[in-house]
Design an enzyme around this catalytic site. Structure first.
Site, PDB file in Angstrom:
ATOM      1  N   ASP A 257       0.651  -1.305  -0.002  1.00  0.00           N
ATOM      2  CA  ASP A 257      -0.072   0.010   0.034  1.00  0.00           C
ATOM      3  C   ASP A 257       0.685   1.237   0.041  1.00  0.00           C
ATOM      4  O   ASP A 257       1.590   1.465   0.697  1.00  0.00           O
ATOM      5  CB  ASP A 257      -0.833   0.052   1.387  1.00  0.00           C
ATOM      6  CG  ASP A 257      -2.023   0.901   1.140  1.00  0.00           C
ATOM      7  OD1 ASP A 257      -2.491   1.230   0.160  1.00  0.00           O
ATOM      8  OD2 ASP A 257      -2.211   1.441   2.159  1.00  0.00           O
ATOM      9  N   SER A 258       0.839   2.027  -1.070  1.00  0.00           N
ATOM     10  CA  SER A 258       1.447   3.083  -1.194  1.00  0.00           C
ATOM     11  C   SER A 258       0.789   4.164  -2.200  1.00  0.00           C
ATOM     12  O   SER A 258       0.408   3.676  -3.244  1.00  0.00           O
ATOM     13  CB  SER A 258       3.043   2.943  -1.532  1.00  0.00           C
ATOM     14  OG  SER A 258       3.708   4.354  -2.037  1.00  0.00           O
ATOM     15  N   SER A 259       0.935   5.452  -1.722  1.00  0.00           N
ATOM     16  CA  SER A 259       0.279   6.349  -2.845  1.00  0.00           C
ATOM     17  C   SER A 259       1.300   6.713  -3.962  1.00  0.00           C
ATOM     18  O   SER A 259       0.664   6.917  -5.129  1.00  0.00           O
ATOM     19  CB  SER A 259      -0.140   7.650  -2.234  1.00  0.00           C
ATOM     20  OG  SER A 259       0.992   8.107  -1.653  1.00  0.00           O
ATOM     21  N   GLY A 309      -4.555  10.206  -6.454  1.00  0.00           N
ATOM     22  CA  GLY A 309      -5.402  11.549  -6.068  1.00  0.00           C
ATOM     23  C   GLY A 309      -6.795  11.401  -6.824  1.00  0.00           C
ATOM     24  O   GLY A 309      -7.607  12.645  -6.882  1.00  0.00           O
ATOM     25  N   SER A 312     -12.273   9.880  -3.724  1.00  0.00           N
ATOM     26  CA  SER A 312     -13.121  10.856  -3.291  1.00  0.00           C
ATOM     27  C   SER A 312     -12.626  11.667  -2.082  1.00  0.00           C
ATOM     28  O   SER A 312     -13.173  12.678  -2.011  1.00  0.00           O
ATOM     29  CB  SER A 312     -14.811  10.105  -3.037  1.00  0.00           C
ATOM     30  OG  SER A 312     -14.475   9.049  -1.822  1.00  0.00           O
ATOM     31  N   CYS A 314      -9.647  12.071  -1.422  1.00  0.00           N
ATOM     32  CA  CYS A 314      -7.973  12.365  -1.817  1.00  0.00           C
ATOM     33  C   CYS A 314      -7.814  14.038  -1.872  1.00  0.00           C
ATOM     34  O   CYS A 314      -8.563  14.649  -2.624  1.00  0.00           O
ATOM     35  CB  CYS A 314      -7.452  11.624  -2.860  1.00  0.00           C
ATOM     36  SG  CYS A 314      -7.724   9.962  -2.814  1.00  0.00           S
ATOM     37  N   GLY A 370     -13.856   2.622  -2.586  1.00  0.00           N
ATOM     38  CA  GLY A 370     -13.937   2.988  -1.166  1.00  0.00           C
ATOM     39  C   GLY A 370     -15.316   3.529  -0.724  1.00  0.00           C
ATOM     40  O   GLY A 370     -16.028   2.919  -0.315  1.00  0.00           O
ATOM     41  N   GLY A 396     -10.347   9.297   4.408  1.00  0.00           N
ATOM     42  CA  GLY A 396      -8.917   8.943   3.859  1.00  0.00           C
ATOM     43  C   GLY A 396      -8.104   8.372   4.690  1.00  0.00           C
ATOM     44  O   GLY A 396      -7.822   8.800   5.769  1.00  0.00           O
ATOM     45  N   ARG A 410       1.731   5.151   4.428  1.00  0.00           N
ATOM     46  CA  ARG A 410       1.332   5.226   3.051  1.00  0.00           C
ATOM     47  C   ARG A 410       1.534   6.637   2.308  1.00  0.00           C
ATOM     48  O   ARG A 410       1.885   6.707   1.391  1.00  0.00           O
ATOM     49  CB  ARG A 410      -0.264   5.004   2.931  1.00  0.00           C
ATOM     50  CG  ARG A 410      -0.874   5.039   1.648  1.00  0.00           C
ATOM     51  CD  ARG A 410      -2.216   4.773   1.479  1.00  0.00           C
ATOM     52  NE  ARG A 410      -3.011   5.311   0.151  1.00  0.00           N
ATOM     53  CZ  ARG A 410      -3.294   4.625  -0.654  1.00  0.00           C
ATOM     54  NH1 ARG A 410      -2.810   3.381  -0.753  1.00  0.00           N
ATOM     55  NH2 ARG A 410      -3.669   5.034  -1.842  1.00  0.00           N
ATOM     56  N   GLU A 481     -25.101  17.792 -19.590  1.00  0.00           N
ATOM     57  CA  GLU A 481     -26.298  17.198 -20.028  1.00  0.00           C
ATOM     58  C   GLU A 481     -26.361  15.579 -20.056  1.00  0.00           C
ATOM     59  O   GLU A 481     -27.501  15.158 -19.752  1.00  0.00           O
ATOM     60  CB  GLU A 481     -26.192  17.359 -21.695  1.00  0.00           C
ATOM     61  CG  GLU A 481     -27.219  17.081 -22.559  1.00  0.00           C
ATOM     62  CD  GLU A 481     -26.922  17.007 -24.200  1.00  0.00           C
ATOM     63  OE1 GLU A 481     -27.478  17.933 -24.883  1.00  0.00           O
ATOM     64  OE2 GLU A 481     -26.120  16.400 -24.606  1.00  0.00           O
TER      65      GLU A 481
HETATM   66  P1  XMP Z   1     -12.800   6.204  -3.593  1.00  0.00           P
HETATM   67  O1  XMP Z   1     -12.979   7.202  -4.469  1.00  0.00           O
HETATM   68  O2  XMP Z   1     -13.358   4.925  -3.917  1.00  0.00           O
HETATM   69  O3  XMP Z   1     -11.083   6.039  -3.439  1.00  0.00           O
HETATM   70  O4  XMP Z   1     -13.532   6.448  -2.299  1.00  0.00           O
HETATM   71  C1  XMP Z   1     -10.587   5.033  -2.659  1.00  0.00           C
HETATM   72  C2  XMP Z   1      -9.272   5.168  -2.818  1.00  0.00           C
HETATM   73  O5  XMP Z   1      -8.843   6.372  -2.589  1.00  0.00           O
HETATM   74  C3  XMP Z   1      -7.153   6.034  -2.013  1.00  0.00           C
HETATM   75  N1  XMP Z   1      -7.114   6.937  -0.760  1.00  0.00           N
HETATM   76  C4  XMP Z   1      -6.560   8.223  -0.598  1.00  0.00           C
HETATM   77  N2  XMP Z   1      -6.070   8.727  -1.244  1.00  0.00           N
HETATM   78  N3  XMP Z   1      -5.828  10.456   0.567  1.00  0.00           N
HETATM   79  C5  XMP Z   1      -5.430  10.096  -1.207  1.00  0.00           C
HETATM   80  O6  XMP Z   1      -4.665  10.787  -1.769  1.00  0.00           O
HETATM   81  C6  XMP Z   1      -6.197   9.574   1.303  1.00  0.00           C
HETATM   82  O7  XMP Z   1      -6.350  10.054   2.620  1.00  0.00           O
HETATM   83  C7  XMP Z   1      -6.772   8.231   0.837  1.00  0.00           C
HETATM   84  N4  XMP Z   1      -7.295   7.371   1.382  1.00  0.00           N
HETATM   85  C8  XMP Z   1      -7.558   6.367   0.573  1.00  0.00           C
HETATM   86  C9  XMP Z   1      -7.112   4.561  -2.032  1.00  0.00           C
HETATM   87  O8  XMP Z   1      -6.177   4.264  -3.223  1.00  0.00           O
HETATM   88  C10 XMP Z   1      -8.453   4.154  -2.052  1.00  0.00           C
HETATM   89  O9  XMP Z   1      -8.489   2.852  -2.333  1.00  0.00           O
END
Ligand code: XMP
Length: 495
Positions: A257-259, A309, A312, A314, A370, A396, A410, A481
């Site tokens: 798990d890494s951004s 990024g 939702s 992020c 998520g 997040g 992460r 639209e």
């Molecule tokens: P959704 O759009 O499904 O995204 O809610 C879930 C994914 O977002 C990532 N994630 C983060 N990214 N800051 C970020 O930039 C955060 O705090 C964070 N938390 C989760 C992760 O890849 C997840 O699967």
């Protein structure tokens, strides 16, 4: 008419899912002929392309078991001590049907009052030799047996019912359990393994609930007959020890798990995992470019997680100025990954079934979600009421709140001392059980595939790569639209 994907995605723009739209193609099969079976990673086959995200407001044991029951998979988060994470994995794998109960196992000499005193206490305690699950059942105590009892010092053993017929084999499916409950007139049964160790409890309420949802298929079952479950770890030295525990708990895949996954730390960890656990699939990421992906593929990953990024919650793109529109990222990474047969997981930014269609057709093998799953009954945490709406917290993993609990690796390098948030805390609306809304979502995805003339993920990918499928970028007005517009809210009159 329209553009082929190669032309559209090579013009210097970063497109999100909402920026692009497919042009319809030719239909020569019914919706139900569409097959969504796929792979999470090289050796993990799934019957639906859905993965729950390793976040502490999304995937713990209930979510992991329910995702597997649906034919997808859950990745248990690691924002908690190693033994607790391993316990979540074990608990998901010990489930036969996707239940919401947390069975309580205790030794015979525990005080009854400690187990039942309070509104949040369970209706039933199982008494086992060891005081935990996975050991011989001695009997059980019902809360109703205890209520009204004055003596706080009474032990479980004093009020225990012993009933040898209360357990059925662990391998029973929902139908068999249901008919046992009926024929024996019981409200619950214990599930025991071959050696006679009790591991779980199924109540009539659970069975009725699951029966009211669309029928479940075989689910994602491993060679040992248990649900397949994944878990996330980081890339620190201590994560090797964490991984050892998780492997013992039976994980089928590990997600690093890494951004920003294209790092020396992750590449070393990938090689370590492949060397130490050759049987375990390892998913690397996150990546958004072809060269990032190439590095991890060379290191030996079995799956690639794509997105930076786009989630939702992020704020990475705003805080760090790096990332990529998710449609472009998925298309680019999938193009390179396909050459090595590495499946791509499109991670983040999914808020409707159309986004899932787009991710899959653009080359992903699965979507990781998520927020889409966070408001479900299977997500961790309790519902709260906010402004009259039933919501669950969703945060997040890079939010300050989550990092305070430990998820900082992460988002921070090994040496960072100052915590900078890359995510926010919020809430999402109650969506009910994933056992209900995910099958509906998959049906909508199948309809999208049918409109494109693609009867499977593979055929969609072929249509895309051969530029048979045509796309366009949508202007801002076209996006407006394409959504619901021009309506005022309609309040139904009640008589
Ligand atoms: P959704 O759009 O499904 O995204 O809610 C879930 C994914 O977002 C990532 N994630 C983060 N990214 N800051 C970020 O930039 C955060 O705090 C964070 N938390 C989760 C992760 O890849 C997840 O699967």
């Amino acid at each position: 008419d329209g553009f082929g994907a190669e032309r559209l995605f090579n013009q210097g723009y970063s497109y999100t899912y909402d920026d692009v739209i497919f042009l319809p193609h030719y239909i020569d099969f019914p919706t139900d002929a569409v097959q969504l079976s796929t792979r999470l990673s090289r050796n993990i086959p799934l019957s639906i392309p859905c993965v729950s995200s390793p976040m502490d407001t999304v995937t713990e044991s209930h979510m992991a078991a329910a995702m597997a029951a649906l034919g997808g998979i859950g990745i248990v988060h690691y924002n908690l001590p190693t033994p607790d994470q391993a316990l979540l994995v074990r608990s998901a794998k010990s489930r036969r049907v996707p239940l919401l109960s947390n069975p309580v196992f205790r030794g015979p000499h525990s005080r009854i009052a400690d187990e039942f005193d309070g509104d949040d206490k369970p209706p039933l305690v199982l008494v086992t030799e060891s005081g935990g699950n996975g050991s011989k059942l001695l009997g059980y105590v019902l809360k109703s047996d205890w209520q009204g009892l004055g003596d706080k010092e009474v032990k479980l053993v004093d009020y225990m019912r012993s009933d040898s017929g209360v357990c059925v084999p662990w391998s029973y499916d929902l139908e068999k359990i249901d008919s046992c409950l009926d024929s024996q007139g019981r409200d619950f049964v214990g599930l025991e393994e071959e050696g006679g160790e009790v591991v779980d409890v199924v109540t009539r309420e659970d069975v009725e609930r699951v029966k009211s949802y669309p029928k479940l298929g075989k689910g994602t079952v491993g060679p040992d007959g248990r649900w397949m479950v994944g878990a996330a770890v980081g890339t620190r030295e201590s994560d090797k020890e964490r991984l050892e525990h998780l492997v013992k708990a039976g994980i089928n895949v590990v997600v690093l798990d890494s951004s920003q996954g294209n790092s020396i730390y992750q590449i070393e960890m990938i090689k370590y995992v492949k060397r130490t656990y050759p049987e375990l699939d390892v998913v690397g990421g996150n990546v958004v470019t072809m060269s990032q992906a190439q590095n991890l593929i060379q290191a030996g990953v079995d799956g690639l997680r794509v997105g930076m990024g786009s989630g939702s919650i992020c704020t990475t793109q705003e805080v760090c100025a790096v990332g990529r529109g998710q449609a472009t990222a998925v298309y680019k990474v999938a193009t390179i990954a396909a050459q090595s047969g590495v499946p791509v997981i499109a991670d983040g930014g999914i808020s409707n079934s159309g986004h899932i269609v787009k991710a899959l057709v653009l080359g992903a093998s699965t979507v990781m979600m998520g927020s889409f799953l966070a408001g479900s009954t299977e997500a961790p945490g309790a519902y709260e009421y906010q402004n009259g709406r039933r919501v669950k917290k969703y945060r997040g993993m890079g939010s300050l709140e989550a990092m305070t609990k430990g998820s900082d690796q992460r988002y921070l390098g090994d040496t960072a001392k100052l915590k900078i948030a890359q995510g926010v805390v919020g809430a999402v609306a109650d969506k009910g059980s994933i056992l209900k809304f995910v099958p509906y979502t998959m049906q909508a995805v199948k309809q999208g595939f049918q409109d494109l003339g693609a009867s499977s993920l593979e055929s969609a990918h072929n249509l895309l790569r051969s530029s048979t499928l045509r796309l366009e970028a949508r202007t801002g007005a076209a996006q407006v639209e394409g959504g619901v517009h021009g309506l005022v809210s309609y309040v139904k009159k009640s008589f």
